[in-house]
Design a protein around this motif. Structure first.
Motif, PDB file in Angstrom:
ATOM      1  N   ALA A   1      13.770  -3.906   7.190  1.00  0.00           N
ATOM      2  CA  ALA A   1      13.164  -4.018   8.520  1.00  0.00           C
ATOM      3  C   ALA A   1      13.766  -5.204   9.268  1.00  0.00           C
ATOM      4  CB  ALA A   1      11.651  -4.166   8.406  1.00  0.00           C
ATOM      5  N   LYS A   2      13.967  -6.300   8.567  1.00  0.00           N
ATOM      6  CA  LYS A   2      14.561  -7.484   9.189  1.00  0.00           C
ATOM      7  C   LYS A   2      16.012  -7.212   9.602  1.00  0.00           C
ATOM      8  CE  LYS A   2      15.298 -12.385   8.656  1.00  0.00           C
ATOM      9  NZ  LYS A   2      15.088 -13.587   7.854  1.00  0.00           N
TER      10      LYS A   2
ATOM     11  N   VAL B   1       8.752  -4.363  -2.454  1.00  0.00           N
ATOM     12  CA  VAL B   1       8.267  -4.662  -1.108  1.00  0.00           C
ATOM     13  C   VAL B   1       9.271  -5.524  -0.353  1.00  0.00           C
ATOM     14  CG1 VAL B   1       6.450  -5.854   0.185  1.00  0.00           C
ATOM     15  CG2 VAL B   1       5.857  -4.407  -1.759  1.00  0.00           C
ATOM     16  N   ASP B   2       9.893  -6.480  -1.043  1.00  0.00           N
ATOM     17  CA  ASP B   2      10.872  -7.351  -0.398  1.00  0.00           C
ATOM     18  C   ASP B   2      12.084  -6.572   0.103  1.00  0.00           C
ATOM     19  OD1 ASP B   2       9.478  -9.793  -0.607  1.00  0.00           O
ATOM     20  OD2 ASP B   2      10.106  -9.991  -2.703  1.00  0.00           O
ATOM     21  N   ALA B   3      12.482  -5.530  -0.613  1.00  0.00           N
ATOM     22  CA  ALA B   3      13.610  -4.698  -0.167  1.00  0.00           C
ATOM     23  C   ALA B   3      13.255  -3.971   1.125  1.00  0.00           C
ATOM     24  CB  ALA B   3      13.998  -3.706  -1.255  1.00  0.00           C
TER      25      ALA B   3
ATOM     26  N   TYR C   1       0.834  -1.200   0.000  1.00  0.00           N
ATOM     27  CA  TYR C   1       0.000   0.000   0.000  1.00  0.00           C
ATOM     28  C   TYR C   1       0.873   1.257   0.000  1.00  0.00           C
ATOM     29  CZ  TYR C   1      -3.600   3.332   1.449  1.00  0.00           C
ATOM     30  OH  TYR C   1      -4.449   4.408   1.522  1.00  0.00           O
ATOM     31  N   ILE C   2       1.921   1.254   0.819  1.00  0.00           N
ATOM     32  CA  ILE C   2       2.852   2.389   0.865  1.00  0.00           C
ATOM     33  C   ILE C   2       3.439   2.629  -0.524  1.00  0.00           C
ATOM     34  CG2 ILE C   2       5.122   3.130   1.726  1.00  0.00           C
ATOM     35  CD1 ILE C   2       4.371   1.710   4.402  1.00  0.00           C
ATOM     36  N   VAL C   3       3.930   1.567  -1.135  1.00  0.00           N
ATOM     37  CA  VAL C   3       4.563   1.660  -2.455  1.00  0.00           C
ATOM     38  C   VAL C   3       3.545   2.103  -3.508  1.00  0.00           C
ATOM     39  CG1 VAL C   3       5.629   0.250  -4.273  1.00  0.00           C
ATOM     40  CG2 VAL C   3       6.383   0.004  -1.903  1.00  0.00           C
ATOM     41  N   ASN C   4       2.366   1.505  -3.482  1.00  0.00           N
ATOM     42  CA  ASN C   4       1.338   1.831  -4.480  1.00  0.00           C
ATOM     43  C   ASN C   4       0.902   3.291  -4.419  1.00  0.00           C
ATOM     44  OD1 ASN C   4       1.376  -0.829  -5.303  1.00  0.00           O
ATOM     45  ND2 ASN C   4      -0.569  -1.373  -4.369  1.00  0.00           N
ATOM     46  N   ASN C   5       0.972   3.895  -3.236  1.00  0.00           N
ATOM     47  CA  ASN C   5       0.589   5.301  -3.074  1.00  0.00           C
ATOM     48  C   ASN C   5       1.708   6.274  -3.402  1.00  0.00           C
ATOM     49  OD1 ASN C   5      -2.229   5.755  -2.078  1.00  0.00           O
ATOM     50  ND2 ASN C   5      -1.591   4.088  -0.740  1.00  0.00           N
ATOM     51  N   GLY C   6       2.876   5.753  -3.751  1.00  0.00           N
ATOM     52  CA  GLY C   6       4.000   6.625  -4.057  1.00  0.00           C
ATOM     53  C   GLY C   6       4.633   7.234  -2.823  1.00  0.00           C
TER      54      GLY C   6
END
Length: 118
Positions: free
Chosen positions: A82-83, A75-77, A39-44
């Motif tokens: 975070a990990k 998203v994986d990056a 969602y964060i990515v999709n919203n720019g």
């Protein structure tokens, strides 16, 4: 309208404290966290990772993990960073933040790893 629930938070009981957008909901699964980052990515919005000691979570600014991930669409990056923050600071809370460049504020923030409550 249904009756509102009282969240009995106390300064003397760290485990009762709530933090950020999703704290009052049940803990998110890995897939639900992935969906929120998408969602964060999709919203720019610009993803970023922050962390802090559990005892400082409520009254201090959180530490930035590296720089915000300007322009990151993977998203994986984001989840990988975070990990890495969690592995570097296993005793800290780690959260993902989505900065909205148009509103010039946080669009969302949620804890993905919780440090032990003392």
């Amino acid at each position: 309208m249904s009756e509102m629930q009282n969240y009995d938070s106390r300064v003397s009981d760290p485990s009762s404290r709530k933090m950020e957008t999703f704290s009052y909901l049940p803990e998110m699964s890995d897939e639900e966290i992935r969906t929120q980052v998408q969602y964060i990515v999709n919203n720019g919005w610009q993803p970023a990772i922050e962390h802090t000691e559990p005892e400082n979570a409520m009254d201090h600014f959180w530490y930035m993990w590296k720089l915000p991930m300007f322009g990151e669409t993977d998203v994986d990056a984001v989840l990988g960073e975070a990990k890495k923050a969690h592995e570097a600071y296993p005793e800290h809370h780690v959260k993902v933040v989505g900065y909205d460049p148009f509103a010039q504020s946080q669009g969302t923030a949620f804890v993905v790893y919780r440090g032990p409550m003392k």
